[in-house]
Design an enzyme around this catalytic site. Sequence first.
Site, PDB file in Angstrom:
ATOM      1  N   LYS A  12       0.856  -1.187   0.000  1.00  0.00           N
ATOM      2  CA  LYS A  12       0.000   0.000   0.000  1.00  0.00           C
ATOM      3  C   LYS A  12       0.889   1.232   0.000  1.00  0.00           C
ATOM      4  O   LYS A  12       1.709   1.429   0.903  1.00  0.00           O
ATOM      5  CB  LYS A  12      -0.906   0.002   1.239  1.00  0.00           C
ATOM      6  CG  LYS A  12      -1.845   1.196   1.311  1.00  0.00           C
ATOM      7  CD  LYS A  12      -2.948   1.121   0.253  1.00  0.00           C
ATOM      8  CE  LYS A  12      -4.078   0.227   0.679  1.00  0.00           C
ATOM      9  NZ  LYS A  12      -5.195   0.204  -0.284  1.00  0.00           N
ATOM     10  N   THR A  57      -3.682  -5.153   0.845  1.00  0.00           N
ATOM     11  CA  THR A  57      -2.995  -3.877   1.057  1.00  0.00           C
ATOM     12  C   THR A  57      -3.777  -3.010   2.037  1.00  0.00           C
ATOM     13  O   THR A  57      -3.179  -2.195   2.757  1.00  0.00           O
ATOM     14  CB  THR A  57      -2.793  -3.127  -0.274  1.00  0.00           C
ATOM     15  OG1 THR A  57      -4.059  -2.782  -0.832  1.00  0.00           O
ATOM     16  CG2 THR A  57      -2.007  -3.984  -1.257  1.00  0.00           C
ATOM     17  N   HIS A 253      20.008  25.831 -12.455  1.00  0.00           N
ATOM     18  CA  HIS A 253      20.821  26.829 -13.146  1.00  0.00           C
ATOM     19  C   HIS A 253      20.291  28.249 -12.936  1.00  0.00           C
ATOM     20  O   HIS A 253      19.081  28.489 -12.940  1.00  0.00           O
ATOM     21  CB  HIS A 253      20.858  26.528 -14.638  1.00  0.00           C
ATOM     22  CG  HIS A 253      21.418  25.176 -14.966  1.00  0.00           C
ATOM     23  ND1 HIS A 253      22.743  24.852 -14.748  1.00  0.00           N
ATOM     24  CD2 HIS A 253      20.843  24.063 -15.486  1.00  0.00           C
ATOM     25  CE1 HIS A 253      22.958  23.598 -15.126  1.00  0.00           C
ATOM     26  NE2 HIS A 253      21.828  23.097 -15.578  1.00  0.00           N
TER      27      HIS A 253
END
Length: 304
Positions: A12, A57, A253
């Site tokens: 899960k 789950t 950057h």
Amino acid sequence: MAYLLSDHQYGKAESRMVRIYRDTARHEIRDLNVTTALRGDFAEAYLSGSQAAVLPTDTQKNTAFSYTKEKGVATIEQYGLELARHFVSEIEPVSGARIEIEEFLWERAVIDGVEHDHTWLRKGQEVRTAAITVDATGEYVIAGLKDLIILKSTGSEFAGFLVDGYTTLPETHDRVMATALDVKWRYAAADGGDVVGGVDWDGIYASAKAIMVKEFATLQSLALQQTLWHMGTAVLDAHPEIVEIKLKAPNKHHFDYDIARFGVEQKGEVFHADDRPYGLIEATIAREDAPAAHDAWKFSAGLA
């Protein structure tokens, strides 16, 4: 043609849970995002659809929530170990478990100069992470942080690089260097098995973060690669409990913006922050005698 189910796991992902400690008038908060993944022989679930060996789950999610109270969340490393041990020792088909945890940090609101007992403001610096693996080879704890955005306005260079017919980047000996750090470190285990006891999870986390920030700030950097090396080795020097560290740093950057065309002098003061594309610099640094990681780095949702 014959096919082989070469690998599998299930669990899960991203159960969002908030644990409030209300034992005293001064409350405490732990804000977690927890992923569970179970490993074992679940092949029949894939090959024939049989769920006989499958712990739902949803059950994994319920256990994760309940364990925040049953076992507590003194640290996410301790909590993850308790949860992984439960699945491996008490659920018969499970031979291995990985618990990935993100922790979102809060700080107390200050009212009239005094910290408030039950009000917090979300801290915006970084997400603390932990990934715990328990299986037949032992117990493994990987701690770390991600999304720690850090910038320095000088003290960074990039020159002497390889040039070919497509190179347009100019050399520089004074640039802005910025990144969003994603760093994970693996702790040693006792006798090649269980995690060593008495680890100061919170103390080492705070120290590792401070060390990396110091190295970033104070090193005259010739490249982001060099900075990562110094950050990683400084953490290893300070903490023998850590045997391996992985660093990932996108180069955020900052390019000089041409304001001279407007008749305005530009002396490295105005920049265009360009978020993509970006250089992605990665490094793994391990002690020469680091014990085997086995499946410690095998991720599930990949959040920690």
